[in-house]
Design an enzyme around this catalytic site. Structure first.
Site, mmCIF file in Angstrom:
data_model
loop_
_atom_site.group_PDB
_atom_site.id
_atom_site.type_symbol
_atom_site.label_atom_id
_atom_site.label_comp_id
_atom_site.label_asym_id
_atom_site.label_seq_id
_atom_site.Cartn_x
_atom_site.Cartn_y
_atom_site.Cartn_z
ATOM 1 N N ARG A 224 0.843 -1.178 0.000
ATOM 2 C CA ARG A 224 0.000 0.000 0.000
ATOM 3 C C ARG A 224 0.890 1.244 0.000
ATOM 4 N NH1 ARG A 224 -3.343 -2.852 -1.629
ATOM 5 N NH2 ARG A 224 -5.420 -3.301 -0.804
ATOM 6 N N HIS A 272 -0.834 -0.440 -9.853
ATOM 7 C CA HIS A 272 -1.513 -1.341 -8.901
ATOM 8 C C HIS A 272 -1.960 -2.633 -9.598
ATOM 9 C CE1 HIS A 272 -3.908 -1.479 -4.908
ATOM 10 N NE2 HIS A 272 -3.701 -2.712 -5.356
HETATM 11 P P1 NDP Z 1 -1.737 -11.174 5.486
HETATM 12 O O1 NDP Z 1 -2.707 -10.606 6.449
HETATM 13 O O2 NDP Z 1 -1.821 -12.613 5.142
HETATM 14 O O3 NDP Z 1 -0.242 -10.926 6.017
HETATM 15 C C1 NDP Z 1 0.140 -9.742 6.600
HETATM 16 C C2 NDP Z 1 1.554 -9.906 7.153
HETATM 17 O O4 NDP Z 1 1.999 -8.651 7.640
HETATM 18 C C3 NDP Z 1 1.610 -10.887 8.315
HETATM 19 O O5 NDP Z 1 2.791 -11.632 8.283
HETATM 20 C C4 NDP Z 1 1.618 -9.949 9.531
HETATM 21 O O6 NDP Z 1 2.250 -10.469 10.678
HETATM 22 C C5 NDP Z 1 2.435 -8.801 8.987
HETATM 23 N N1 NDP Z 1 2.179 -7.582 9.757
HETATM 24 C C6 NDP Z 1 1.016 -6.916 9.908
HETATM 25 N N2 NDP Z 1 1.169 -5.848 10.715
HETATM 26 C C7 NDP Z 1 2.475 -5.854 11.078
HETATM 27 C C8 NDP Z 1 3.256 -5.027 11.920
HETATM 28 N N3 NDP Z 1 2.724 -3.963 12.553
HETATM 29 N N4 NDP Z 1 4.562 -5.336 12.099
HETATM 30 C C9 NDP Z 1 5.107 -6.408 11.479
HETATM 31 N N5 NDP Z 1 4.403 -7.243 10.664
HETATM 32 C C10 NDP Z 1 3.110 -6.966 10.463
HETATM 33 O O7 NDP Z 1 -1.815 -10.272 4.173
HETATM 34 P P2 NDP Z 1 -1.509 -10.702 2.662
HETATM 35 O O8 NDP Z 1 -0.147 -11.297 2.635
HETATM 36 O O9 NDP Z 1 -2.620 -11.478 2.101
HETATM 37 O O10 NDP Z 1 -1.524 -9.274 1.946
HETATM 38 C C11 NDP Z 1 -0.611 -8.261 2.296
HETATM 39 C C12 NDP Z 1 -0.994 -6.957 1.614
HETATM 40 O O11 NDP Z 1 -0.658 -6.981 0.250
HETATM 41 C C13 NDP Z 1 -2.477 -6.615 1.600
HETATM 42 O O12 NDP Z 1 -2.911 -6.121 2.849
HETATM 43 C C14 NDP Z 1 -2.564 -5.593 0.510
HETATM 44 O O13 NDP Z 1 -2.366 -4.311 1.060
HETATM 45 C C15 NDP Z 1 -1.394 -5.933 -0.398
HETATM 46 N N6 NDP Z 1 -1.829 -6.405 -1.733
HETATM 47 C C16 NDP Z 1 -1.423 -5.712 -2.838
HETATM 48 C C17 NDP Z 1 -1.780 -6.141 -4.094
HETATM 49 C C18 NDP Z 1 -1.296 -5.426 -5.314
HETATM 50 O O14 NDP Z 1 -1.727 -5.756 -6.422
HETATM 51 N N7 NDP Z 1 -0.394 -4.482 -5.203
HETATM 52 C C19 NDP Z 1 -2.605 -7.333 -4.290
HETATM 53 C C20 NDP Z 1 -2.977 -7.976 -3.056
HETATM 54 C C21 NDP Z 1 -2.588 -7.522 -1.828
HETATM 55 P P3 NDP Z 1 1.651 -11.771 11.422
HETATM 56 O O15 NDP Z 1 1.888 -12.922 10.469
HETATM 57 O O16 NDP Z 1 2.475 -11.864 12.637
HETATM 58 O O17 NDP Z 1 0.200 -11.500 11.653
HETATM 59 C C1 OXD Z 2 -5.752 -6.326 -2.858
HETATM 60 C C2 OXD Z 2 -5.232 -5.483 -3.914
HETATM 61 O O1 OXD Z 2 -5.716 -5.914 -1.705
HETATM 62 O O2 OXD Z 2 -5.501 -5.747 -5.089
HETATM 63 O O3 OXD Z 2 -6.192 -7.447 -3.143
HETATM 64 O O4 OXD Z 2 -4.502 -4.531 -3.639
#
Ligand code: NDP
Ligand code: OXD
Length: 309
Positions: A224, A272
């Site tokens: 993001r 994106h």
């Molecule tokens: P998940 O919820 O599966 O994973 C999030 C990870 O971030 C977890 O490992 C979590 O830790 C870690 N995390 C969250 N908060 C913190 C923090 N404060 N400090 C350290 N680690 C933290 O999310 P996804 O992997 O499914 O997706 C991640 C992001 O990717 C989405 O939220 C979205 O914003 C982005 N995205 C972008 C896309 C694009 O096309 N550009 C497409 C899809 C997604 P823990 O495991 O300990 O909970």
């Molecule tokens: C998602 C994205 O969050 O596309 O899935 O960014």
């Protein structure tokens, strides 16, 4: 059972087809407000204002078709009587791993430098490192981050990852919590951001933290835009501390036409598109989640409001 789909028009056919196949008993509704609100049990949302869902008394879950729920979670129209479920899709995971691998390899093989050199007619090979000599750090080890870290490790990169809670991932050195961040940044020649946007991660990549990266590091943000302090990334690029940035996400999307990122010689902008939710790969998990709820079990991948993802 009726399911409400508030999704862009170009996604309707794909989702309707999958739901008709996998959940033939479901009737789909698209209107806002929906006719006969009492009959709606589930809502699928993508880039939609959730206002009105709170008026659906028998709603059992709201499914986000995006993995990131930052646009939804704070919305006053989001109902609190039904869980918010985020997207987990093998197709999204695969697409993100491909994007991250592609961009890390571009940095590793100096492709931006060669593109600039080509435009200037310069024949100048750059120093070549083995993948095992390139340290990649992945912020976020969830569905997408862990998969990307594994695929980078399979290619041979020296991979580390950072998450909120400790993780054990074969081939990946893991760091957790506030204390782990500085150590992880200090060993990241290429930093990949795959964190969710929450109050704790907004503005995380500021000048102080990005200065902890080794000189000449690359930053890849596929998560993001609001994680990154835009002026700070520009300042660190211009000072030569960062060698380049690949940015797929932005604080304001679409990226405004006069934004300096468009023309910066060391920034690659993608609109994106790092990864997409594909109905064909995403629908089986979503339907299984509906079936779980229907048989009285808790759904998987429920968003925790307290932690913001
Ligand atoms: P998940 O919820 O599966 O994973 C999030 C990870 O971030 C977890 O490992 C979590 O830790 C870690 N995390 C969250 N908060 C913190 C923090 N404060 N400090 C350290 N680690 C933290 O999310 P996804 O992997 O499914 O997706 C991640 C992001 O990717 C989405 O939220 C979205 O914003 C982005 N995205 C972008 C896309 C694009 O096309 N550009 C497409 C899809 C997604 P823990 O495991 O300990 O909970
Ligand atoms: C998602 C994205 O969050 O596309 O899935 O960014």
């Amino acid at each position: 059972m009726r399911i409400l789909l508030w999704i862009p028009n170009d996604r309707v056919a794909g989702w309707s087809e999958q739901l008709a196949q996998l959940l033939p008993e479901a009737e789909l509704a698209f209107d806002r407000p929906p006719p006969d609100p009492k009959t709606i049990r589930y809502a699928l949302l993508w880039q939609a204002d959730p206002t009105g869902l709170a008026d659906l008394p028998n709603l059992r879950a709201v499914f986000s078709l995006g993995a990131g729920v930052d646009g939804l979670i704070d919305h006053p129209g989001l109902p609190r009587h039904a869980p918010l479920v985020r997207m987990v899709d093998p197709g999204l995971r695969q697409g993100m791993s491909e994007y991250v691998l592609l961009q890390v390899l571009r940095c590793h093989h100096h492709l931006d430098i060669y593109a600039r050199q080509q435009r200037a007619g310069i024949w100048r090979p750059q120093a070549h490192l083995l993948a095992s000599e390139r340290r990649v750090g992945v912020l976020g080890l969830g569905e997408l981050g862990a998969a990307a870290a594994r695929s980078l490790s399979t290619v041979g990169f020296d991979v580390a990852g950072w998450s909120r809670t400790p993780k054990d991932i074969a081939g990946v050195r893991t760091f957790a919590g506030k204390d782990g961040l500085a150590a992880m940044l200090a060993r990241s020649d290429v930093l990949v951001d795959l964190l969710p946007l929450t109050p704790a991660t907004r503005g995380l990549l500021d000048r102080t933290r990005m200065s902890l990266l080794p000189k000449g590091a690359f930053v890849i943000n596929a998560a993001r835009g609001a994680h990154l302090v835009e002026d700070d990334v520009l300042a660190l690029l211009d000072a030569g501390h960062l060698a380049g940035a690949v940015l797929d996400v932005f604080a304001h999307e679409p990226l405004p036409p006069d934004h300096p990122f468009w023309t910066h010689p060391r920034i690659m902008v993608t609109p994106h598109v790092a990864a997409f939710t594909h109905p064909r790969t995403a629908a089986p998990g979503l339907v299984e989640n509906i079936r779980r709820i229907e048989r009285g079990s808790a759904p998987l991948h429920v968003v925790e409001y307290g932690r913001g993802y």
